[in-house]
Design an enzyme around this catalytic site. Structure first.
Site, PDB file in Angstrom:
ATOM      1  CB  THR A   1      -0.954   0.017   1.207  1.00 30.51           C
ATOM      2  OG1 THR A   1      -0.193  -0.112   2.424  1.00 30.51           O
ATOM      3  CG2 THR A   1      -1.942  -1.138   1.123  1.00 30.51           C
ATOM      4  CB  CYS A   2       4.206   2.109   1.313  1.00 33.38           C
ATOM      5  SG  CYS A   2       3.934   1.862   3.074  1.00 33.38           S
TER       6      CYS A   2
END
Length: 299
Positions: A265-266
């Site tokens: 998700t980063c």
């Protein structure tokens, strides 16, 4: 309420709402009842609440990383203070100054806080107090009235069956996701870099996504990026956790290495194994977006 200066740009409680209206606590009580009635009658409202506020509604513990969704600038500043020496040179003390409409208020984080300088020796205590003030103490009265109003209509126990993502979708509805915009602003790496959207597995992926319901697409977006909502400019404006633009990315990986799709998700990325059939891809992808199986990396 005020727009949170965080990663998901949702609405949070305004700590200085009392400066706007002396009856602000009555309005928060009413807002809670209004939210409860909307949830009870399956009506969505055109507002998106910040992740920490949703967690408060569910009595889920708030963590330091949640501060990013409430006040991104403060989060980065506190991270810098935590990870670097020399706090004495920042001229900080145990106070917080709030400003609204030209009116400034100073609050002490501890008795006599104005006389206590922040140093490397006491910065851990400062970080904890500053975090607690921003996420709770600065708006305790408003939050209490909001939750009391909410629970008067919908019992707290009834809300406990939801996680914060589900509650957000329940209150605000499923966001519209433009599939063509998503496809146009996707990049391909790993095994799919050479052929890109022409690779058979990639074609299967988009075929599966096109057949998903709106809520399932929102969950897939949440799985890949950490948020079920998009910037106003759409997929081209997706950001990584460092604040830089980062397109949604599909990385091709060997199925012998990973059986399930993994999310980063980063970096707005999904590691998608090179499945051998459409049904195999559909089965594993559906499983991970419904069970929130995630992956992490140290990139």
């Amino acid at each position: 309420f005020t727009a949170a200066g965080g990663a998901d740009a949702g609405y949070g409680i305004n700590p200085v709402s009392g400066l706007c209206n002396p009856l602000h606590l009555k309005y928060f009580r009413f807002a809670g009842r209004f939210l409860g009635k909307a949830v009870l009658e399956h009506q969505t409202i055109p507002a998106h609440f910040s992740l920490p506020l949703l967690k408060h509604m569910l009595s889920v513990p708030i963590t330091f990383s949640d501060l990013e969704f409430e006040d991104g600038e403060l989060y980065q500043n506190l991270l810098y203070l935590r990870d670097n020496a020399g706090a004495e040179h920042l001229d900080l003390d145990f106070t917080v100054t709030l400003e609204h409409l030209g009116v400034r208020q100073t609050a002490e984080l501890m008795p006599g806080g104005a006389e206590v300088a922040v140093t490397d020796l006491n910065k851990a205590d400062y970080l904890l107090r500053r975090f607690k003030f921003r996420m709770l103490d600065s708006y305790t009265d408003q939050l209490w009235q909001l939750l009391c109003g909410l629970y008067e209509v919908v019992p707290k126990e009834a809300l406990s069956v939801f996680d914060y993502q589900e509650l957000g979708l329940l209150i605000s509805g499923v966001p519209e996701i433009d599939l063509e915009d998503w496809r146009r602003h996707t990049r391909y790496v790993g095994l799919y870099k050479k052929q890109g959207p022409k690779h058979q597995v990639v074609r299967w992926f988009w075929e599966v996504v096109s057949g998903l319901e709106h809520e399932e697409r929102a969950r897939l977006l949440q799985f890949a990026t950490g948020s079920a909502r998009l910037p106003a400019q759409g997929f081209k404006a997706l950001e990584a956790n460092d604040g830089n633009f980062r397109l949604f990315t599909i990385a091709g990986v060997d199925k012998r290495e990973y059986l399930y799709p993994r999310s980063h998700t980063c970096f707005n990325r999904i590691d998608l194994p090179n499945y051998e059939s459409l049904s195999e891809l559909e089965g594993y992808l559906t499983l991970v977006i419904n069970m929130e199986i995630t992956g992490f990396s140290d990139e």
